[in-house]
Scaffold this motif. Structure first.
Motif, short mmCIF file in Angstrom:
data_model
loop_
_atom_site.label_atom_id
_atom_site.label_comp_id
_atom_site.label_asym_id
_atom_site.label_seq_id
_atom_site.Cartn_x
_atom_site.Cartn_y
_atom_site.Cartn_z
N SER A 16 -2.07 5.96 1.90
CA SER A 16 -2.86 4.77 1.60
C SER A 16 -4.16 5.14 0.90
CB SER A 16 -3.14 4.00 2.88
OG SER A 16 -3.93 2.87 2.63
N ARG A 17 -4.76 6.26 1.32
CA ARG A 17 -6.02 6.68 0.68
C ARG A 17 -5.79 7.04 -0.79
NH1 ARG A 17 -6.90 9.23 5.79
NH2 ARG A 17 -6.12 11.23 5.02
N ARG A 18 -4.59 7.48 -1.11
CA ARG A 18 -4.29 7.85 -2.51
C ARG A 18 -3.90 6.63 -3.34
NH1 ARG A 18 -1.52 12.02 0.27
NH2 ARG A 18 0.49 11.04 -0.15
N SER A 19 -3.63 5.52 -2.66
CA SER A 19 -3.16 4.32 -3.35
C SER A 19 -4.30 3.60 -4.05
CB SER A 19 -2.49 3.38 -2.34
OG SER A 19 -2.18 2.14 -2.95
N GLN A 20 -3.98 2.97 -5.15
CA GLN A 20 -4.98 2.14 -5.84
C GLN A 20 -5.30 0.90 -5.02
OE1 GLN A 20 -3.43 1.28 -9.73
NE2 GLN A 20 -3.75 3.34 -10.48
N GLU B 189 0.83 -1.21 0.00
CA GLU B 189 0.00 0.00 0.00
C GLU B 189 0.86 1.26 0.00
OE1 GLU B 189 -2.54 -3.21 0.92
OE2 GLU B 189 -0.84 -2.57 2.16
N ARG C 41 -1.60 6.88 6.49
CA ARG C 41 -3.02 6.74 6.17
C ARG C 41 -3.38 7.58 4.95
NH1 ARG C 41 -4.33 7.61 11.95
NH2 ARG C 41 -4.70 5.61 12.94
N ALA C 42 -2.87 8.81 4.91
CA ALA C 42 -3.17 9.69 3.77
C ALA C 42 -2.62 9.10 2.47
CB ALA C 42 -2.58 11.08 4.02
N THR D 210 -12.87 -1.07 11.49
CA THR D 210 -13.18 0.22 12.13
C THR D 210 -13.39 0.06 13.63
OG1 THR D 210 -15.56 0.00 11.71
CG2 THR D 210 -14.22 1.10 10.01
N SER E 201 -12.05 -1.09 4.92
CA SER E 201 -12.41 -1.07 6.33
C SER E 201 -13.03 -2.39 6.77
CB SER E 201 -13.39 0.07 6.61
OG SER E 201 -14.58 -0.10 5.84
N TYR F 284 -5.95 0.87 -1.77
CA TYR F 284 -6.40 1.44 -0.51
C TYR F 284 -6.94 0.35 0.43
CZ TYR F 284 -9.45 3.99 2.68
OH TYR F 284 -10.07 4.48 3.78
#
Length: 221
Positions: free
Chosen positions: A113-117, A43, A110-111, A134, A122, A119
Motif C-alpha cells: 500500500s505504501r508503494r501504491s499511488q 490499493e 501495508r508495504a 492512527t 492516516s 496509498y
C-alpha cells in the motif's frame, strides 16, 4: 481486492484485513476480478493462482498490459523457486506461499500500500468531520465524537468513498467477521446510531440512504 475461490480462506483473510482497517472487495473468479479491477480503484490486489477459470498470473499479465499499476501480491500453494520467479516476472510485486502467517500478510499488504499511488491516508476528512486512523478517534469541528469501534469502521468506509454510494454488502464486510451472526437490520441500526451522533454533534455531513443499494456520505446542504 482479494481474488480467492476457497471460501473459508477468503472469509478468514477478509476478517483479518478488516480488523486492521482495510476494506476488502472479494471475488472468486478471473472473470469477476477483471470486471472489478476495471470498475474500481484498489490499493492492493491479493491474487490466488489456482482459480476456477484459470491461473491468477494470467490476470496479472493482462492487467499490466492494460496499464494497471496497482500493487499485486500472489497467494499460492505453488511456492517453489520457479513459481515465484514466474509470478514476479508476470507482474506480481510480492509472492507469498501458502500456508502463511496472517501478521506477515498484513505487513506485506501495508508495504504494498505504501508503494501504491493510492496509498491509504492516516486521516480522513469530509466537511468538519475528521477520522484519525492512527488512533481510531473521530472529531467534529475539533470536538471529540465518541463512538464504538464498529461505527467508526462504518464511518471509515463511508469517508473513503465520500460522495459515492457504498453497497450494503461492502459495509457489512468491513465491520463483521466471518464468524459473526448478522441480523437483517443490524447494519441499519448501526447507521441510525451513527447518524444521531453526527446530528447531535452538529456535523455538516449527512448519511443518505440509497434505497435498495446502500448508503452515501456527503457534506450536507
Amino acid at each position: 481486492m482479494l481474488i480467492e475461490d476457497e471460501q473459508q480462506m477468503a472469509l478468514a483473510l477478509k476478517a483479518a484485513l478488516n480488523q486492521h482497517g482495510f476494506v476488502v472487495d472479494h471475488v472468486d473468479t478471473l472473470a469477476l476480478a477483471r470486471e472489478s479491477i476495471m470498475d474500481q480503484v484498489h490499493e492492493v490486489l491479493l491474487v490466488d493462482r489456482q482459480l476456477p477459470d484459470g491461473d491468477g498470473l494470467r490476470l496479472l499479465s493482462e492487467m499490466r498490459k492494460r496499464g494497471v499499476t496497482t500493487p499485486a501480491i500472489i497467494l499460492s500453494a505453488r511456492n517453489d523457486a520457479q513459481d515465484r520467479i514466474s509470478g514476479l516476472d508476470e507482474g506480481a510485486d510480492d509472492y507469498i506461499g501458502k500456508p502463511f502467517l496472517i501478521d506477515e500478510l498484513i505487513a506485506r499488504v501495508r508495504a504494498a500500500s505504501r508503494r501504491s499511488q493510492t496509498y491509504l491516508p492516516s486521516h480522513l476528512l469530509e466537511g468538519d468531520l475528521l477520522l484519525d486512523l492512527t488512533c481510531w478517534e473521530a472529531s467534529v469541528a475539533g470536538q471529540p465524537l465518541h463512538a464504538p469501534r464498529r461505527e467508526l469502521q462504518l464511518l471509515q468506509v463511508l469517508l473513503r468513498r465520500a460522495g459515492r454510494t457504498v453497497p450494503r454488502r461492502m459495509l457489512e464486510d468491513a465491520v463483521y467477521g466471518y464468524d459473526d451472526e448478522i441480523q437483517s437490520n443490524a447494519l441499519d441500526s448501526h447507521i441510525s446510531r451513527l447518524r444521531k451522533r453526527l446530528s447531535d454533534a452538529g456535523a455538516k455531513v449527512e448519511i443518505r440512504t440509497v434505497r435498495g443499494v446502500g448508503y452515501l456520505l456527503r457534506v450536507g446542504a
